[in-house]
Design an enzyme around this catalytic site. Structure first.
Site, short mmCIF file in Angstrom:
data_model
loop_
_atom_site.label_atom_id
_atom_site.label_comp_id
_atom_site.label_asym_id
_atom_site.label_seq_id
_atom_site.Cartn_x
_atom_site.Cartn_y
_atom_site.Cartn_z
N GLY A 189 -5.18 26.46 13.92
CA GLY A 189 -5.10 26.52 12.47
C GLY A 189 -5.26 25.15 11.85
O GLY A 189 -4.47 24.25 12.13
N GLY A 191 -4.87 24.08 8.72
CA GLY A 191 -4.26 23.98 7.39
C GLY A 191 -3.46 22.69 7.31
O GLY A 191 -3.66 21.77 8.11
N ILE A 193 -0.27 21.94 7.96
CA ILE A 193 0.56 21.57 9.11
C ILE A 193 -0.30 21.10 10.28
O ILE A 193 -0.04 20.07 10.90
CB ILE A 193 1.46 22.75 9.54
CG1 ILE A 193 2.47 23.07 8.43
CG2 ILE A 193 2.17 22.47 10.86
CD1 ILE A 193 3.44 24.19 8.73
N GLU A 212 -9.95 26.43 14.51
CA GLU A 212 -9.82 27.10 13.20
C GLU A 212 -10.71 28.34 13.17
O GLU A 212 -11.87 28.29 13.55
CB GLU A 212 -10.19 26.10 12.10
CG GLU A 212 -10.41 26.67 10.71
CD GLU A 212 -9.22 27.41 10.12
OE1 GLU A 212 -8.09 26.89 10.16
OE2 GLU A 212 -9.43 28.54 9.63
N VAL A 246 -8.85 32.33 18.43
CA VAL A 246 -8.07 32.24 19.67
C VAL A 246 -7.70 33.65 20.10
O VAL A 246 -7.26 34.47 19.30
CB VAL A 246 -6.80 31.38 19.44
CG1 VAL A 246 -5.89 31.44 20.65
CG2 VAL A 246 -7.17 29.95 19.13
N GLY A 280 0.05 29.50 9.43
CA GLY A 280 0.67 29.93 8.18
C GLY A 280 2.15 30.20 8.36
O GLY A 280 2.68 30.12 9.46
N ARG A 281 2.81 30.50 7.24
CA ARG A 281 4.23 30.83 7.25
C ARG A 281 4.41 32.18 6.56
O ARG A 281 3.55 32.61 5.80
CB ARG A 281 5.04 29.73 6.55
CG ARG A 281 4.96 28.39 7.26
CD ARG A 281 5.76 27.31 6.54
NE ARG A 281 7.18 27.59 6.48
CZ ARG A 281 8.07 27.28 7.44
NH1 ARG A 281 7.66 26.66 8.53
NH2 ARG A 281 9.34 27.56 7.30
N ASP A 322 9.41 30.20 -1.47
CA ASP A 322 8.50 30.77 -0.47
C ASP A 322 8.68 32.27 -0.30
O ASP A 322 7.76 32.98 0.06
CB ASP A 322 8.75 30.12 0.91
CG ASP A 322 8.19 28.71 1.00
OD1 ASP A 322 7.77 28.18 -0.04
OD2 ASP A 322 8.19 28.15 2.12
N HIS A 454 -5.92 -2.55 -14.51
CA HIS A 454 -6.93 -3.04 -13.58
C HIS A 454 -6.35 -4.17 -12.75
O HIS A 454 -5.67 -5.02 -13.30
CB HIS A 454 -8.15 -3.55 -14.37
CG HIS A 454 -9.18 -4.17 -13.48
ND1 HIS A 454 -10.00 -3.39 -12.69
CD2 HIS A 454 -9.51 -5.46 -13.24
CE1 HIS A 454 -10.80 -4.21 -12.00
NE2 HIS A 454 -10.52 -5.46 -12.32
P1 NAI Z 1 -2.04 27.22 6.20
O1 NAI Z 1 -2.07 28.56 5.60
O2 NAI Z 1 -2.12 26.01 5.35
O3 NAI Z 1 -3.20 27.10 7.29
C1 NAI Z 1 -3.32 28.00 8.35
C2 NAI Z 1 -4.72 27.90 8.94
O4 NAI Z 1 -4.76 28.68 10.11
C3 NAI Z 1 -5.80 28.42 8.02
O5 NAI Z 1 -6.82 27.46 8.00
C4 NAI Z 1 -6.24 29.71 8.70
O6 NAI Z 1 -7.60 30.02 8.48
C5 NAI Z 1 -5.98 29.39 10.16
N1 NAI Z 1 -5.78 30.53 11.03
C6 NAI Z 1 -5.11 31.68 10.76
N2 NAI Z 1 -5.11 32.48 11.85
C7 NAI Z 1 -5.79 31.83 12.83
C8 NAI Z 1 -6.13 32.13 14.18
N3 NAI Z 1 -5.75 33.26 14.74
N4 NAI Z 1 -6.85 31.23 14.89
C9 NAI Z 1 -7.22 30.05 14.30
N5 NAI Z 1 -6.95 29.72 13.04
C10 NAI Z 1 -6.23 30.59 12.31
O7 NAI Z 1 -0.71 27.21 7.09
P2 NAI Z 1 0.12 26.04 7.77
O8 NAI Z 1 -0.70 24.82 7.96
O9 NAI Z 1 0.76 26.67 8.94
O10 NAI Z 1 1.20 25.73 6.66
C11 NAI Z 1 2.14 26.72 6.26
C12 NAI Z 1 2.59 26.52 4.85
O11 NAI Z 1 3.30 25.32 4.71
C13 NAI Z 1 1.44 26.49 3.88
O12 NAI Z 1 1.76 27.31 2.78
C14 NAI Z 1 1.36 25.06 3.47
O13 NAI Z 1 0.91 24.92 2.14
C15 NAI Z 1 2.78 24.56 3.64
N6 NAI Z 1 2.75 23.16 3.99
C16 NAI Z 1 2.44 22.24 3.05
C17 NAI Z 1 2.34 20.91 3.37
C18 NAI Z 1 1.98 19.95 2.31
O14 NAI Z 1 2.07 20.27 1.14
N7 NAI Z 1 1.54 18.74 2.66
C19 NAI Z 1 2.58 20.42 4.71
C20 NAI Z 1 2.85 21.46 5.63
C21 NAI Z 1 2.94 22.77 5.26
#
Ligand code: NAI
Length: 476
Positions: A189, A191, A193, A212, A246, A280-281, A322, A454
């Site tokens: 994934g 995203g 995280i 991804e 995967v 995701g979460r 959430d 500036h």
């Molecule tokens: P995410 O939803 O941001 O990303 C998950 C990714 O996994 C997506 O790109 C999706 O297409 C991919 N994916 C889904 N199923 C898959 C599979 N079977 N095989 C391969 N890829 C797959 O989720 P993430 O990164 O786990 O974050 C969870 C939550 O926490 C999100 O809502 C995020 O916004 C939040 N978060 C925010 C942060 C920030 O604001 N900097 C930091 C960490 C998390």
């Protein structure tokens, strides 16, 4: 603890949504209790999310820059090494300082804090709600309140064919505390995280492969920003495998073997010592008593349904953060907490969901607010675009961090700013100006006419706003 355990408001969950709601309610004169199942206040964000990840990102970036960029400034060092134990200890210190801070804030507002799991007892026809608090080894306790807010947050999504063992196949929680740098790390994934923790371990020497499912990293973000980030992360040594699903993972003698399928149907195998699943979460409300209290939720996503005042389908029970929907971001939960409590107090507050910034703390950072070009095209909205590169900015050059750009999207007719997308140094800080402009319904002209100090990185936003009408000063 209050003598009388009857409250105006009981908040379940002490993450950023819950504790902020509790503080605001106390400010408004309510008698408030907050229940948290973990011994530490602050929820996912403070303990196992935003804050520890930022601490690790900072330490790993310092190390990476020392090895790779100090020489650009004419600074010579011997061989640079890191002490992972110290990095982790520092992370813990940052977290515990903030957790203590939340505790003090609640205490200062006379909010009663209960440790244990909360269960809202069903009581048909009764306006006052009774909440039972249970904790292992302790007697059950009951408190009652006129209103209850559920702010129980979210947990990582698990892949059915790849269950977590929390040792080798891990969630972000374990990936924030590896005792050794994994020689090979697979991240599933791309995203927020996946990219943040992938970056941390890659900088510390891990061979990181991010797999991804979709054709771009950071799906849903501006495509141009995502493409640029893809190039940058590749240069930093991350192996980004897109359009790949995967299928499973086997434990072999040589380590973990992840089986995946490319879009063209070709099967591929990847080996690793650790696999981080960051796909995701999902909302968490187990044991709270949702069904028993007649609270409706979305069967498919699990999100609790609420109205504009954040009231669930059960009278006097509210939900925020959430547990009610995307985006799952701490700052969105905080604002929902404030608005929810103010509405309870009769203040006509509202949250502008179009003005919620998003940030990913890669190097450089990415930040965004409002609509992407892809969304505007889909909405058939006519827009103008202005872009400006950090390469032409004095401060960015002095910092030695010129990779990236700012993109401003404005309505073709009214010039109203519809979206701002930044990839570049300190994007997380720069986005605030754009959020303010969108919140106030401002135009690209408003940004362009505003004096920016500036030399600052913020001048890139001004130049991008000028570029909306083809009049940026420092471009050819
Ligand atoms: P995410 O939803 O941001 O990303 C998950 C990714 O996994 C997506 O790109 C999706 O297409 C991919 N994916 C889904 N199923 C898959 C599979 N079977 N095989 C391969 N890829 C797959 O989720 P993430 O990164 O786990 O974050 C969870 C939550 O926490 C999100 O809502 C995020 O916004 C939040 N978060 C925010 C942060 C920030 O604001 N900097 C930091 C960490 C998390």
């Amino acid at each position: 603890m209050a003598q009388d355990s009857t409250y105006d408001l009981i908040v379940i969950g002490a993450g950023p949504g819950g504790y902020v709601a509790a503080i605001r309610a106390a400010q408004l004169g309510m008698n408030v209790a907050i229940i948290e199942r973990s011994r530490n206040l602050g929820g996912t964000c403070l303990n196992i999310g935003c804050i520890p990840s930022k601490a690790l990102l900072e330490s790993s970036e310092l190390y990476y820059s020392s090895v790779n960029h100090l020489k650009d400034h004419g600074i010579k060092t011997g061989s640079v090494k890191f002490d992972l134990q110290r990095i982790m200890d520092r992370k813990k210190e940052v977290v515990s300082q903030l957790v203590r801070g939340v505790s003090s804030l609640l205490k200062a507002r006379s909010v009663d804090v209960y440790t244990g799991s909360a269960h809202i007892l069903p009581a048909e026809g009764q306006k006052t709600k009774t909440v039972e608090i249970s904790r292992r080894g302790a007697k059950k306790q009951q408190i009652s309140g006129a209103k209850v807010i559920i702010a129980t947050g979210s947990i990582p999504v698990e892949l059915s064919f790849l269950p977590f063992d929390f040792k080798d196949i891990v969630t972000s929680t374990e990936a924030l505390s590896f005792e050794q740098v994994p020689e090979k790390l697979i991240v599933i994934g791309a995203g927020a995280i996946g990219l943040e923790l992938g970056s941390v371990w890659a900088r510390l020497g891990s061979e990181v492969t991010v797999i991804e499912l979709l054709p771009q990293i950071m799906p849903g973000w501006d495509v141009q920003v995502s493409r640029r980030m893809n190039q940058i992360l590749k240069k930093q040594g991350l192996n980004l495998v897109l359009d790949t699903k995967v299928l499973g993972c086997e434990k072999k003698k040589a380590g973990l073997q992840v089986r995946a399928e490319r879009k063209d149907g070709k099967e591929e195998f990847f080996t690793a010592n650790k696999v981080l699943v960051s796909v995701g979460r999902k909302p968490f409300h187990e044991g709270v008593g949702i069904a028993e209290n007649g609270i409706q939720w979305d069967e498919r996503t699990g999100f609790v349904k609420v109205d504009k005042r954040y009231q669930t389908s059960a009278e006097n029970i509210f939900a925020i953060g959430d547990v009610i929907g995307e985006p799952m971001l701490a700052h969105k939960a905080e604002e929902e907490g404030v608005v929810c409590v103010e509405r309870i107090a009769g203040i006509p507050a509202e949250l502008n969901y179009n003005a919620i910034p998003g940030v990913i703390y890669t190097a450089p950072e990415i930040a965004s607010v409002g609509k992407t070009e892809e969304q505007l095209r889909e909405d058939e909205r006519e827009y103008k675009r202005g872009m400006f590169s950090f390469k032409a900015n004095g401060r960015a050059l002095a910092l030695g961090s010129t990779n990236g750009f700012v993109k401003v999207l404005a309505d073709s007719r009214t010039d109203e700013v519809l979206g701002v997308h930044i990839i570049g140094p300190r994007a997380s800080e720069l986005i605030s100006e754009a959020v303010t402009v969108i919140e106030y319904g401002g135009s690209a002209e408003d940004i362009a006419r505003t004096i920016h100090a500036h030399p600052t990185l913020a001048e890139v936003l001004k130049e991008a706003a000028l570029a909306v009408d083809g009049r940026s000063i420092h471009s050819l």
